[in-house]
Design a protein around this motif. Structure first.
Motif, PDB file in Angstrom:
ATOM      1  N   SER A  57     136.698   6.761   8.523  1.00  0.00           N
ATOM      2  CA  SER A  57     135.792   6.905   9.935  1.00  0.00           C
ATOM      3  C   SER A  57     137.033   7.638  10.996  1.00  0.00           C
ATOM      4  O   SER A  57     136.173   7.877  12.165  1.00  0.00           O
ATOM      5  N   GLY A  58     138.067   7.748  10.656  1.00  0.00           N
ATOM      6  CA  GLY A  58     138.913   8.337  11.685  1.00  0.00           C
ATOM      7  C   GLY A  58     139.858   9.161  10.814  1.00  0.00           C
ATOM      8  O   GLY A  58     140.785   8.353  10.111  1.00  0.00           O
ATOM      9  N   THR A  59     140.029  10.334  10.878  1.00  0.00           N
ATOM     10  CA  THR A  59     141.050  11.081  10.302  1.00  0.00           C
ATOM     11  C   THR A  59     142.306  11.220  11.076  1.00  0.00           C
ATOM     12  O   THR A  59     142.467  10.759  12.197  1.00  0.00           O
ATOM     13  N   TRP A  60     143.403  11.896  10.421  1.00  0.00           N
ATOM     14  CA  TRP A  60     144.754  11.897  11.044  1.00  0.00           C
ATOM     15  C   TRP A  60     144.368  12.780  12.150  1.00  0.00           C
ATOM     16  O   TRP A  60     145.237  12.563  13.185  1.00  0.00           O
ATOM     17  N   GLN A  61     143.917  13.887  11.792  1.00  0.00           N
ATOM     18  CA  GLN A  61     143.567  14.860  13.137  1.00  0.00           C
ATOM     19  C   GLN A  61     142.823  14.236  14.009  1.00  0.00           C
ATOM     20  O   GLN A  61     143.216  14.813  15.381  1.00  0.00           O
ATOM     21  N   ASP A  62     141.753  13.454  13.843  1.00  0.00           N
ATOM     22  CA  ASP A  62     141.162  12.838  14.929  1.00  0.00           C
ATOM     23  C   ASP A  62     142.016  12.139  15.765  1.00  0.00           C
ATOM     24  O   ASP A  62     141.907  11.988  17.095  1.00  0.00           O
ATOM     25  N   HIS A  63     143.162  11.557  15.390  1.00  0.00           N
ATOM     26  CA  HIS A  63     143.860  10.540  16.374  1.00  0.00           C
ATOM     27  C   HIS A  63     144.790  11.608  17.100  1.00  0.00           C
ATOM     28  O   HIS A  63     145.222  11.328  18.016  1.00  0.00           O
ATOM     29  N   LEU A  64     145.295  12.542  16.428  1.00  0.00           N
ATOM     30  CA  LEU A  64     146.148  13.350  17.098  1.00  0.00           C
ATOM     31  C   LEU A  64     145.434  14.078  18.316  1.00  0.00           C
ATOM     32  O   LEU A  64     145.940  14.352  19.414  1.00  0.00           O
ATOM     33  N   ASN A  65     144.167  14.203  18.058  1.00  0.00           N
ATOM     34  CA  ASN A  65     143.322  15.010  19.166  1.00  0.00           C
ATOM     35  C   ASN A  65     143.108  14.168  20.271  1.00  0.00           C
ATOM     36  O   ASN A  65     143.014  14.745  21.372  1.00  0.00           O
ATOM     37  N   ARG A  66     143.292  12.917  20.004  1.00  0.00           N
ATOM     38  CA  ARG A  66     142.930  11.962  21.255  1.00  0.00           C
ATOM     39  C   ARG A  66     144.507  11.386  21.761  1.00  0.00           C
ATOM     40  O   ARG A  66     144.267  10.540  22.487  1.00  0.00           O
ATOM     41  N   GLY A  67     145.248  12.093  21.321  1.00  0.00           N
ATOM     42  CA  GLY A  67     146.809  11.537  21.796  1.00  0.00           C
ATOM     43  C   GLY A  67     147.460  10.647  21.201  1.00  0.00           C
ATOM     44  O   GLY A  67     148.638   9.872  21.643  1.00  0.00           O
ATOM     45  N   SER A  68     147.029  10.205  19.784  1.00  0.00           N
ATOM     46  CA  SER A  68     147.574   9.155  19.342  1.00  0.00           C
ATOM     47  C   SER A  68     148.899   9.839  18.140  1.00  0.00           C
ATOM     48  O   SER A  68     148.861  10.940  18.189  1.00  0.00           O
ATOM     49  N   SER A  69     149.781   9.059  17.888  1.00  0.00           N
ATOM     50  CA  SER A  69     150.645   9.319  17.028  1.00  0.00           C
ATOM     51  C   SER A  69     150.354   9.461  15.698  1.00  0.00           C
ATOM     52  O   SER A  69     151.105   9.942  14.845  1.00  0.00           O
ATOM     53  N   GLY A  70     149.237   9.365  15.413  1.00  0.00           N
ATOM     54  CA  GLY A  70     148.412   9.658  13.952  1.00  0.00           C
ATOM     55  C   GLY A  70     148.080   8.373  13.358  1.00  0.00           C
ATOM     56  O   GLY A  70     148.634   7.232  13.610  1.00  0.00           O
ATOM     57  N   GLY A  71     147.303   8.464  12.522  1.00  0.00           N
ATOM     58  CA  GLY A  71     146.671   7.287  11.810  1.00  0.00           C
ATOM     59  C   GLY A  71     145.406   7.588  10.923  1.00  0.00           C
ATOM     60  O   GLY A  71     144.801   8.841  11.201  1.00  0.00           O
ATOM     61  N   VAL A 155     139.869  -0.760   9.950  1.00  0.00           N
ATOM     62  CA  VAL A 155     141.426  -0.918  10.014  1.00  0.00           C
ATOM     63  C   VAL A 155     142.131   0.247   9.904  1.00  0.00           C
ATOM     64  O   VAL A 155     141.420   1.537   9.514  1.00  0.00           O
ATOM     65  N   HIS A 156     143.245   0.247  10.861  1.00  0.00           N
ATOM     66  CA  HIS A 156     143.992   1.518  11.164  1.00  0.00           C
ATOM     67  C   HIS A 156     145.229   1.526  10.458  1.00  0.00           C
ATOM     68  O   HIS A 156     145.933   0.425  10.097  1.00  0.00           O
ATOM     69  N   TRP A 157     145.473   2.441   9.508  1.00  0.00           N
ATOM     70  CA  TRP A 157     146.619   2.514   8.545  1.00  0.00           C
ATOM     71  C   TRP A 157     147.487   3.885   8.510  1.00  0.00           C
ATOM     72  O   TRP A 157     147.030   4.944   8.834  1.00  0.00           O
ATOM     73  N   HIS A 158     148.944   3.501   8.603  1.00  0.00           N
ATOM     74  CA  HIS A 158     149.653   4.536   8.946  1.00  0.00           C
ATOM     75  C   HIS A 158     151.195   4.290   8.060  1.00  0.00           C
ATOM     76  O   HIS A 158     151.494   3.051   7.881  1.00  0.00           O
ATOM     77  N   LEU A 159     151.933   5.228   7.965  1.00  0.00           N
ATOM     78  CA  LEU A 159     153.118   4.829   7.090  1.00  0.00           C
ATOM     79  C   LEU A 159     154.565   5.485   8.087  1.00  0.00           C
ATOM     80  O   LEU A 159     154.303   6.518   8.881  1.00  0.00           O
ATOM     81  N   ILE A 160     155.306   4.693   8.130  1.00  0.00           N
ATOM     82  CA  ILE A 160     156.619   4.963   9.195  1.00  0.00           C
ATOM     83  C   ILE A 160     157.804   5.300   8.248  1.00  0.00           C
ATOM     84  O   ILE A 160     157.979   4.524   7.293  1.00  0.00           O
ATOM     85  N   THR A 161     158.567   6.546   8.396  1.00  0.00           N
ATOM     86  CA  THR A 161     159.588   6.931   7.487  1.00  0.00           C
ATOM     87  C   THR A 161     160.782   6.137   8.115  1.00  0.00           C
ATOM     88  O   THR A 161     160.785   5.658   9.106  1.00  0.00           O
ATOM     89  N   ARG A 166     156.274   8.697  12.307  1.00  0.00           N
ATOM     90  CA  ARG A 166     154.747   8.200  11.669  1.00  0.00           C
ATOM     91  C   ARG A 166     154.102   9.436  10.939  1.00  0.00           C
ATOM     92  O   ARG A 166     153.813  10.345  11.549  1.00  0.00           O
ATOM     93  N   VAL A 167     153.749   8.891   9.645  1.00  0.00           N
ATOM     94  CA  VAL A 167     153.372  10.125   8.883  1.00  0.00           C
ATOM     95  C   VAL A 167     152.040   9.619   8.107  1.00  0.00           C
ATOM     96  O   VAL A 167     151.568   8.279   8.002  1.00  0.00           O
ATOM     97  N   ASP A 168     151.465  10.452   7.491  1.00  0.00           N
ATOM     98  CA  ASP A 168     150.040  10.096   6.783  1.00  0.00           C
ATOM     99  C   ASP A 168     150.548   9.548   5.523  1.00  0.00           C
ATOM    100  O   ASP A 168     151.208  10.048   4.610  1.00  0.00           O
ATOM    101  N   PRO A 169     150.036   8.300   5.476  1.00  0.00           N
ATOM    102  CA  PRO A 169     150.328   7.553   4.210  1.00  0.00           C
ATOM    103  C   PRO A 169     149.878   8.091   2.629  1.00  0.00           C
ATOM    104  O   PRO A 169     150.513   8.205   1.628  1.00  0.00           O
ATOM    105  N   THR A 170     148.759   8.836   2.803  1.00  0.00           N
ATOM    106  CA  THR A 170     148.024   9.265   1.668  1.00  0.00           C
ATOM    107  C   THR A 170     149.018  10.318   0.885  1.00  0.00           C
ATOM    108  O   THR A 170     148.812  10.699  -0.301  1.00  0.00           O
TER     109      THR A 170
END
Length: 287
Positions: A57-71, A155-161, A166-170
């Motif tokens: 329901s929300g892509t990585w780019q969707d998050h970046l577009n609204r100022g999020s660090s990604g998810g 649920v919001h999901w992301h991976l942190i190195t 913060r990176v795309d876990p897929t």
């Protein structure tokens, strides 16, 4: 709706993707879109995508577009169990700002996965969890405790190195849905093969703590997880020894009875038993 199934074939000869990832971890190469940052040390990079059965329901780019660090956001009903993408150590963060209730799983090598907008935590801080073990319940109902800034159940999901990025876990699991498993043709021919056992391993990794490869080659790890599942849900009372016998198979027939098997519960698996289990494994949630 198409009746989509594929013939089962033996795994291709050569190096498996799992072996490739392990070797790349030693060399510091990039595999499957995710950069393995280890140099000289192989990390236990045994992650999978636990949300392939849910709508993105929300892509990585969707998050970046609204100022999020990604998810990545996956729509699901409040109270859905959230499986760990990999084994690790739990840290719970109640009311984590806009993320609401957040669970962090610290994996081998310092990688961390995070799930946000939870309605409940499943474990105390410091608990060890296996891959596929539930770490909490989804939330996201606007205004509910733990929902943060969520506008709907998900649920919001992301991976942190290890470096804190913060990176795309897929990118670290082979892709978000592009690597979905085909349906098993056992539902038609009653003969279990590679795809049947791949789907069984995927099911058992989500529900029963299986942590081995999803390679369609069942061994003691697969069978032990199967026995745990049969013990928890279908009346198996024997040992968890990875050596299935009539009692294990009788319990599996009881599972099959919920999916169209009408024969005896005698612990002798035949085509009708396998077909019924395959119908269960072909459910989209095990893709």
């Amino acid at each position: 709706m198409c009746d989509n199934h594929h013939d089962e074939t033996a795994p291709a000869a050569g190096i498996s993707r799992r072996d490739l990832i392990r070797r790349a971890a030693v060399l510091g190469l990039a595999v499957g879109g995710g950069t393995l940052l280890a140099t000289g040390t192989a990390h236990a990079f045994d992650y999978y995508h636990p949300f392939t059965g849910y709508r993105l329901s929300g892509t990585w780019q969707d998050h970046l577009n609204r100022g999020s660090s990604g998810g990545l956001d996956f729509a699901m009903a409040v109270g859905t169990a959230l499986p760990a993408a990999g084994a690790g150590t739990i840290t719970n963060i109640p009311e984590n700002g806009t993320g609401g209730h957040t669970v962090t799983i610290t994996h081998a090598g310092g990688y961390r996965t995070q799930y946000m907008h939870l309605s409940a935590f499943s474990h105390a801080n410091g608990a060890q969890v296996a891959r596929g073990q539930s770490v909490g319940l989804s939330g996201g109902q606007p205004g509910a405790p733990g929902s943060g800034s969520s506008t709907g159940p998900h649920v919001h999901w992301h991976l942190i190195t290890p470096g804190g990025v913060r990176v795309d876990p897929t990118g670290y699991t082979g892709g978000g849905g592009g690597g979905s498993l085909p349906k098993t043709s056992t539902a038609q021919d009653g003969v279990p093969g590679t795809v049947f056992w791949q789907r069984a391993q995927k099911w058992l990794s989500i529900e029963s703590g299986y942590t081995g490869p999803v390679d369609g080659r069942p061994g003691a790890g697969t069978y032990s997880a199967l026995q745990r599942n049969m013990r928890d849900h279908f009346g198996y009372t024997g040992p968890i020894d990875g050596a299935p016998g009539p009692n294990t198979w009788a319990a599996l027939q009881r599972l099959g009875a919920r999916h169209g098997y009408t024969g005896p519960i005698d612990g002798v698996m035949g085509p009708n038993s396998w077909r019924a289990v395959a119908r269960f494994l072909n459910e989209d949630r095990w893709d």
